[in-house]
Design a protein around this motif. Sequence first.
Motif, PDB file in Angstrom:
ATOM      1  N   ASP A  66      -7.176 -16.688  -1.256  1.00 33.38           N
ATOM      2  CA  ASP A  66      -5.776 -16.704  -1.688  1.00 33.38           C
ATOM      3  C   ASP A  66      -5.521 -15.703  -2.811  1.00 33.38           C
ATOM      4  O   ASP A  66      -4.440 -15.116  -2.901  1.00 33.38           O
ATOM      5  N   SER A  67      -6.517 -15.482  -3.639  1.00 38.85           N
ATOM      6  CA  SER A  67      -6.334 -14.618  -4.805  1.00 38.85           C
ATOM      7  C   SER A  67      -6.154 -13.145  -4.438  1.00 38.85           C
ATOM      8  O   SER A  67      -5.675 -12.359  -5.263  1.00 38.85           O
ATOM      9  N   VAL A  68      -6.532 -12.758  -3.219  1.00 42.84           N
ATOM     10  CA  VAL A  68      -6.424 -11.348  -2.828  1.00 42.84           C
ATOM     11  C   VAL A  68      -5.474 -11.138  -1.657  1.00 42.84           C
ATOM     12  O   VAL A  68      -5.201  -9.989  -1.279  1.00 42.84           O
ATOM     13  N   LYS A  69      -4.980 -12.209  -1.087  1.00 43.05           N
ATOM     14  CA  LYS A  69      -4.106 -12.104   0.087  1.00 43.05           C
ATOM     15  C   LYS A  69      -2.885 -11.262  -0.245  1.00 43.05           C
ATOM     16  O   LYS A  69      -2.233 -11.458  -1.265  1.00 43.05           O
ATOM     17  N   GLY A  70      -2.593 -10.304   0.637  1.00 42.17           N
ATOM     18  CA  GLY A  70      -1.456  -9.421   0.428  1.00 42.17           C
ATOM     19  C   GLY A  70      -1.777  -8.183  -0.385  1.00 42.17           C
ATOM     20  O   GLY A  70      -0.973  -7.245  -0.442  1.00 42.17           O
ATOM     21  N   ARG A  71      -2.952  -8.152  -1.019  1.00 37.47           N
ATOM     22  CA  ARG A  71      -3.350  -6.986  -1.818  1.00 37.47           C
ATOM     23  C   ARG A  71      -4.573  -6.276  -1.223  1.00 37.47           C
ATOM     24  O   ARG A  71      -4.687  -5.053  -1.330  1.00 37.47           O
ATOM     25  N   PHE A  72      -5.486  -7.039  -0.630  1.00 35.40           N
ATOM     26  CA  PHE A  72      -6.719  -6.481  -0.068  1.00 35.40           C
ATOM     27  C   PHE A  72      -6.655  -6.523   1.456  1.00 35.40           C
ATOM     28  O   PHE A  72      -6.069  -7.441   2.038  1.00 35.40           O
ATOM     29  N   THR A  73      -7.299  -5.535   2.089  1.00 32.19           N
ATOM     30  CA  THR A  73      -7.389  -5.496   3.544  1.00 32.19           C
ATOM     31  C   THR A  73      -8.820  -5.173   3.957  1.00 32.19           C
ATOM     32  O   THR A  73      -9.379  -4.165   3.512  1.00 32.19           O
ATOM     33  N   ILE A  74      -9.382  -6.013   4.808  1.00 34.01           N
ATOM     34  CA  ILE A  74     -10.718  -5.764   5.338  1.00 34.01           C
ATOM     35  C   ILE A  74     -10.579  -5.165   6.734  1.00 34.01           C
ATOM     36  O   ILE A  74      -9.701  -5.559   7.509  1.00 34.01           O
ATOM     37  N   SER A  75     -11.429  -4.204   7.042  1.00 34.10           N
ATOM     38  CA  SER A  75     -11.418  -3.579   8.363  1.00 34.10           C
ATOM     39  C   SER A  75     -12.832  -3.119   8.689  1.00 34.10           C
ATOM     40  O   SER A  75     -13.713  -3.132   7.826  1.00 34.10           O
ATOM     41  N   ARG A  76     -13.049  -2.719   9.933  1.00 31.44           N
ATOM     42  CA  ARG A  76     -14.376  -2.261  10.329  1.00 31.44           C
ATOM     43  C   ARG A  76     -14.261  -1.185  11.394  1.00 31.44           C
ATOM     44  O   ARG A  76     -13.285  -1.138  12.145  1.00 31.44           O
ATOM     45  N   ASP A  77     -15.286  -0.357  11.447  1.00 31.75           N
ATOM     46  CA  ASP A  77     -15.405   0.667  12.471  1.00 31.75           C
ATOM     47  C   ASP A  77     -16.799   0.503  13.061  1.00 31.75           C
ATOM     48  O   ASP A  77     -17.783   0.955  12.467  1.00 31.75           O
ATOM     49  N   ASN A  78     -16.896  -0.149  14.198  1.00 33.01           N
ATOM     50  CA  ASN A  78     -18.208  -0.432  14.778  1.00 33.01           C
ATOM     51  C   ASN A  78     -18.927   0.838  15.221  1.00 33.01           C
ATOM     52  O   ASN A  78     -20.153   0.889  15.242  1.00 33.01           O
ATOM     53  N   ALA A  79     -18.168   1.870  15.569  1.00 37.63           N
ATOM     54  CA  ALA A  79     -18.793   3.130  15.968  1.00 37.63           C
ATOM     55  C   ALA A  79     -19.486   3.800  14.789  1.00 37.63           C
ATOM     56  O   ALA A  79     -20.450   4.550  14.975  1.00 37.63           O
ATOM     57  N   LYS A  80     -19.001   3.520  13.579  1.00 36.80           N
ATOM     58  CA  LYS A  80     -19.592   4.097  12.370  1.00 36.80           C
ATOM     59  C   LYS A  80     -20.462   3.099  11.617  1.00 36.80           C
ATOM     60  O   LYS A  80     -20.957   3.414  10.533  1.00 36.80           O
ATOM     61  N   TYR A  81     -20.632   1.909  12.164  1.00 32.29           N
ATOM     62  CA  TYR A  81     -21.449   0.870  11.513  1.00 32.29           C
ATOM     63  C   TYR A  81     -20.989   0.637  10.077  1.00 32.29           C
ATOM     64  O   TYR A  81     -21.808   0.518   9.158  1.00 32.29           O
ATOM     65  N   THR A  82     -19.685   0.573   9.877  1.00 38.23           N
ATOM     66  CA  THR A  82     -19.133   0.479   8.528  1.00 38.23           C
ATOM     67  C   THR A  82     -18.008  -0.549   8.464  1.00 38.23           C
ATOM     68  O   THR A  82     -17.199  -0.637   9.388  1.00 38.23           O
ATOM     69  N   VAL A  83     -17.996  -1.292   7.374  1.00 37.49           N
ATOM     70  CA  VAL A  83     -16.896  -2.194   7.079  1.00 37.49           C
ATOM     71  C   VAL A  83     -16.268  -1.745   5.755  1.00 37.49           C
ATOM     72  O   VAL A  83     -16.960  -1.237   4.872  1.00 37.49           O
ATOM     73  N   TYR A  84     -14.957  -1.926   5.648  1.00 44.46           N
ATOM     74  CA  TYR A  84     -14.203  -1.431   4.500  1.00 44.46           C
ATOM     75  C   TYR A  84     -13.461  -2.574   3.816  1.00 44.46           C
ATOM     76  O   TYR A  84     -13.127  -3.572   4.434  1.00 44.46           O
ATOM     77  N   LEU A  85     -13.177  -2.360   2.541  1.00 47.45           N
ATOM     78  CA  LEU A  85     -12.279  -3.255   1.812  1.00 47.45           C
ATOM     79  C   LEU A  85     -11.314  -2.379   1.025  1.00 47.45           C
ATOM     80  O   LEU A  85     -11.707  -1.740   0.051  1.00 47.45           O
ATOM     81  N   GLN A  86     -10.074  -2.314   1.508  1.00 44.97           N
ATOM     82  CA  GLN A  86      -9.024  -1.587   0.791  1.00 44.97           C
ATOM     83  C   GLN A  86      -8.409  -2.525  -0.232  1.00 44.97           C
ATOM     84  O   GLN A  86      -7.902  -3.591   0.126  1.00 44.97           O
ATOM     85  N   MET A  87      -8.460  -2.130  -1.493  1.00 48.75           N
ATOM     86  CA  MET A  87      -7.980  -2.974  -2.585  1.00 48.75           C
ATOM     87  C   MET A  87      -6.812  -2.279  -3.271  1.00 48.75           C
ATOM     88  O   MET A  87      -6.986  -1.202  -3.849  1.00 48.75           O
ATOM     89  N   ASN A  88      -5.640  -2.881  -3.190  1.00 46.48           N
ATOM     90  CA  ASN A  88      -4.430  -2.344  -3.813  1.00 46.48           C
ATOM     91  C   ASN A  88      -3.947  -3.291  -4.901  1.00 46.48           C
ATOM     92  O   ASN A  88      -4.337  -4.457  -4.950  1.00 46.48           O
TER      93      ASN A  88
END
Length: 125
Positions: free
Chosen positions: A62-84
């Motif tokens: 709840d503390s990050v909802k609406g500000r952070f976004t998690i995503s992944r690119d399986n072709a690049k074996y990478t997961v991301y966390l965009q923090m605004n």
Amino acid sequence: QVQLVESGGGVVRAGGSLRLSCAASGRTFSRSAMAWFRQAPGQEREFVAAISWSGQSTRYADSVKGRFTISRDNAKYTVYLQMNSLKPEDTAVYYCAANLEGAVIAARLAEYDYWGQGTQVTVSS
């Protein structure tokens, strides 16, 4: 076996943004659910966000909802966390974690099988 290496941490002013990356090795990455946790000094490690193996399901604290976004690119074996809209209370070491049960986007630490070494995020006021 999955090895995880986080990057992208740093120092940012309140209201700023950062994008964390977690590079994974191991063929099980694309079948693993992935998550970000964080730990501030003197506090327990806490859940931030998780994403299913397909990327179709996500979950946030709840503390990050609406500000952070998690995503992944399986072709690049990478997961991301965009923090605004970062706040001083977001200051912590951020850890990437993998759960071999790929459809389970859990918030409990015990559900995760592999962990990275962490990357420091510092938000100044």
